[in-house]
Design a protein around this motif. Structure first.
Motif, PDB file in Angstrom:
ATOM      1  N   GLY A 113     -34.653  83.095   8.910  1.00 51.47           N
ATOM      2  CA  GLY A 113     -35.746  83.398   9.606  1.00 51.47           C
ATOM      3  C   GLY A 113     -36.557  82.333  10.037  1.00 51.47           C
ATOM      4  N   VAL A 114     -37.278  82.486  10.956  1.00 52.07           N
ATOM      5  CA  VAL A 114     -38.266  81.350  11.652  1.00 52.07           C
ATOM      6  C   VAL A 114     -39.345  80.630  10.479  1.00 52.07           C
ATOM      7  CG1 VAL A 114     -39.958  80.905  13.290  1.00 52.07           C
ATOM      8  CG2 VAL A 114     -37.981  82.102  14.005  1.00 52.07           C
ATOM      9  N   ALA A 115     -40.001  81.333   9.803  1.00 49.42           N
ATOM     10  CA  ALA A 115     -40.868  80.968   9.036  1.00 49.42           C
ATOM     11  C   ALA A 115     -40.212  80.211   7.996  1.00 49.42           C
ATOM     12  CB  ALA A 115     -41.854  82.219   8.219  1.00 49.42           C
ATOM     13  N   THR A 116     -39.339  80.592   7.346  1.00 47.62           N
ATOM     14  CA  THR A 116     -38.261  79.754   6.334  1.00 47.62           C
ATOM     15  C   THR A 116     -38.091  78.487   6.948  1.00 47.62           C
ATOM     16  OG1 THR A 116     -37.532  81.854   5.404  1.00 47.62           O
ATOM     17  CG2 THR A 116     -36.411  79.747   5.149  1.00 47.62           C
ATOM     18  N   GLY A 117     -37.689  78.483   8.277  1.00 47.82           N
ATOM     19  CA  GLY A 117     -37.208  77.333   8.876  1.00 47.82           C
ATOM     20  C   GLY A 117     -38.304  76.198   9.077  1.00 47.82           C
ATOM     21  N   LEU A 118     -39.606  76.832   9.525  1.00 48.27           N
ATOM     22  CA  LEU A 118     -40.798  75.973   9.402  1.00 48.27           C
ATOM     23  C   LEU A 118     -40.962  75.549   8.355  1.00 48.27           C
ATOM     24  CD1 LEU A 118     -42.624  78.218  11.926  1.00 48.27           C
ATOM     25  CD2 LEU A 118     -41.511  76.062  12.579  1.00 48.27           C
ATOM     26  N   THR A 119     -41.023  76.155   7.155  1.00 49.35           N
ATOM     27  CA  THR A 119     -41.122  75.630   5.894  1.00 49.35           C
ATOM     28  C   THR A 119     -40.196  74.600   5.519  1.00 49.35           C
ATOM     29  OG1 THR A 119     -42.199  77.757   5.182  1.00 49.35           O
ATOM     30  CG2 THR A 119     -41.365  76.242   3.407  1.00 49.35           C
ATOM     31  N   VAL A 120     -39.052  75.006   5.351  1.00 47.84           N
ATOM     32  CA  VAL A 120     -37.959  73.989   5.079  1.00 47.84           C
ATOM     33  C   VAL A 120     -38.034  72.531   5.971  1.00 47.84           C
ATOM     34  CG1 VAL A 120     -35.381  73.273   4.961  1.00 47.84           C
ATOM     35  CG2 VAL A 120     -36.277  75.542   4.190  1.00 47.84           C
ATOM     36  N   HIS A 121     -38.271  72.548   7.234  1.00 46.86           N
ATOM     37  CA  HIS A 121     -38.398  71.323   7.970  1.00 46.86           C
ATOM     38  C   HIS A 121     -39.759  70.517   7.654  1.00 46.86           C
ATOM     39  CE1 HIS A 121     -38.287  68.832  11.320  1.00 46.86           C
ATOM     40  NE2 HIS A 121     -39.488  68.851  11.800  1.00 46.86           N
ATOM     41  N   GLU A 122     -40.688  71.390   7.396  1.00 49.10           N
ATOM     42  CA  GLU A 122     -42.038  70.622   6.806  1.00 49.10           C
ATOM     43  C   GLU A 122     -41.896  69.838   5.714  1.00 49.10           C
ATOM     44  OE1 GLU A 122     -46.791  71.554   6.325  1.00 49.10           O
ATOM     45  OE2 GLU A 122     -45.503  73.022   7.176  1.00 49.10           O
ATOM     46  N   VAL A 123     -41.286  70.612   4.711  1.00 54.91           N
ATOM     47  CA  VAL A 123     -40.899  69.988   3.313  1.00 54.91           C
ATOM     48  C   VAL A 123     -40.125  68.744   3.098  1.00 54.91           C
ATOM     49  CG1 VAL A 123     -40.297  70.573   1.074  1.00 54.91           C
ATOM     50  CG2 VAL A 123     -41.902  72.121   2.313  1.00 54.91           C
ATOM     51  N   THR A 124     -39.028  69.223   3.903  1.00 56.59           N
ATOM     52  CA  THR A 124     -37.784  68.081   3.952  1.00 56.59           C
ATOM     53  C   THR A 124     -38.007  67.107   4.924  1.00 56.59           C
ATOM     54  OG1 THR A 124     -36.156  69.448   5.093  1.00 56.59           O
ATOM     55  CG2 THR A 124     -36.413  70.031   2.778  1.00 56.59           C
ATOM     56  N   GLY A 125     -38.423  67.514   6.217  1.00 59.21           N
ATOM     57  CA  GLY A 125     -38.185  66.599   7.441  1.00 59.21           C
ATOM     58  C   GLY A 125     -36.872  66.759   7.991  1.00 59.21           C
ATOM     59  N   LEU A 126     -35.909  67.580   7.390  1.00 61.79           N
ATOM     60  CA  LEU A 126     -34.495  67.931   8.278  1.00 61.79           C
ATOM     61  C   LEU A 126     -34.484  68.774   9.202  1.00 61.79           C
ATOM     62  CD1 LEU A 126     -32.572  68.113   4.729  1.00 61.79           C
ATOM     63  CD2 LEU A 126     -32.550  66.320   6.166  1.00 61.79           C
ATOM     64  N   PRO A 127     -33.571  68.462  10.194  1.00 60.70           N
ATOM     65  CA  PRO A 127     -33.493  69.442  11.205  1.00 60.70           C
ATOM     66  C   PRO A 127     -33.165  70.697  10.842  1.00 60.70           C
ATOM     67  CG  PRO A 127     -31.949  67.816  11.227  1.00 60.70           C
ATOM     68  CD  PRO A 127     -32.869  67.282  10.246  1.00 60.70           C
ATOM     69  N   ILE A 128     -33.583  71.874  11.561  1.00 67.35           N
ATOM     70  CA  ILE A 128     -32.904  73.318  10.942  1.00 67.35           C
ATOM     71  C   ILE A 128     -32.517  73.955  12.278  1.00 67.35           C
ATOM     72  CG2 ILE A 128     -34.081  75.370  10.301  1.00 67.35           C
ATOM     73  CD1 ILE A 128     -34.598  72.999   8.607  1.00 67.35           C
TER      74      ILE A 128
END
Length: 204
Positions: A113-128
Motif C-alpha cells: 500500500g501507498v501509506a506503507t511505502g511512504l513509511t518505509v521510504h521515510e524511515v530507510t531512505g530507500l526507493p519504493i
C-alpha cells in the motif's frame, strides 16, 4: 467445428481489441489527470492520519493521486480519499504496474500500500515500488527483476495474521523466492494491537 472455431476466434479478437482500446484510453486519461493534479501537501487528512509525508503524491479535488507505471510509462492512477477509500481509474492496467517513491538505486523495497511505502521510504531512505495489492507483488517483482538483474529486491510484507491464509505474508514470500529477493516483516512484539498488519501500523 471449423465455422464455430472461426466465430469463437473472431469474438476473442474483438474482445482483445476492445480491451486494448480501453487500456489505451485509460493511459491517456491517466497522463492528463496526473499532469493537471497538484503536488500533495502534508496536511492532507489521510497523510495526517497515517503520519506520513506525501513524497511525490499529487492531489486532485481533495483526493490523493498515485500513478501506476511500468517501463513503458504511466498506465493508471489510484485515488485515495480523505477517509482512506481507494479506487483505481477505470479500464487502466494494474498487473505488473507500481507507484514509485524515490529514485531507483541498488536496492528497491516492494510494498502493498501507498501509506506503507511512504513509511518505509521515510524511515530507510530507500526507493519504493508500491504494488497496491498482495496479488500484484509477484508481477511487480518479476518486472523489476527482468529490467534490473542485479537489483536487490526487498519484499516488505503485510502480516495479515487475522486473515485466513495470511495473503500479505504468503504472497510476499512467494515473490521474494521467485526473484531471489529478501523478505521483511513487521515485528509488533508480544503486545501487538489486534488490527496492526503493516509497516505503517508498526511506525504508528
Amino acid at each position: 467445428p471449423g465455422p464455430v472455431q472461426d466465430a469463437f476466434r473472431e469474438v476473442q479478437r474483438a474482445r482483445e481489441d476492445e480491451e486494448k482500446k480501453r487500456k489505451a484510453e485509460a493511459r491517456a486519461e491517466a497522463e492528463r489527470i496526473w499532469k493537471s493534479a497538484l503536488p500533495a501537501l502534508p496536511d492532507h487528512p489521510y497523510l495526517k492520519a497515517k503520519s506520513v509525508k506525501p513524497f511525490g503524491l499529487k492531489v486532485l479535488k481533495g483526493e490523493l493521486v498515485a500513478r501506476l507505471i511500468n517501463d513503458t510509462g504511466i498506465h493508471s492512477l489510484q485515488f485515495i480519499s480523505e477517509d482512506g477509500t481507494k479506487r483505481f481509474l477505470p479500464g487502466g492496467m494494474v498487473k505488473g504496474c507500481y507507484h514509485a517513491i524515490g529514485r531507483p538505486d541498488s536496492t528497491v523495497c516492494v510494498v502493498e500500500g501507498v501509506a506503507t511505502g511512504l513509511t518505509v521510504h521515510e524511515v530507510t531512505g530507500l526507493p519504493i515500488a508500491v504494488a497496491f495489492n498482495a496479488g500484484n507483488l509477484l508481477p511487480v517483482a518479476k518486472s523489476l527483476r527482468e529490467r534490473h538483474p542485479d537489483l536487490r529486491l526487498v519484499m516488505c510484507a503485510d502480516d495479515d495474521v487475522n486473515t485466513p491464509g495470511n495473503p500479505g505474508l504468503t504472497k510476499a514470500r512467494e515473490a521474494a523466492e521467485a526473484v531471489n529477493g529478501f523478505l521483511a516483516t513487521p515485528d509488533f512484539g508480544p503486545d501487538r494491537p489486534n488490527d496492526s498488519t503493516d509497516f505503517n501500523d508498526l511506525a504508528q
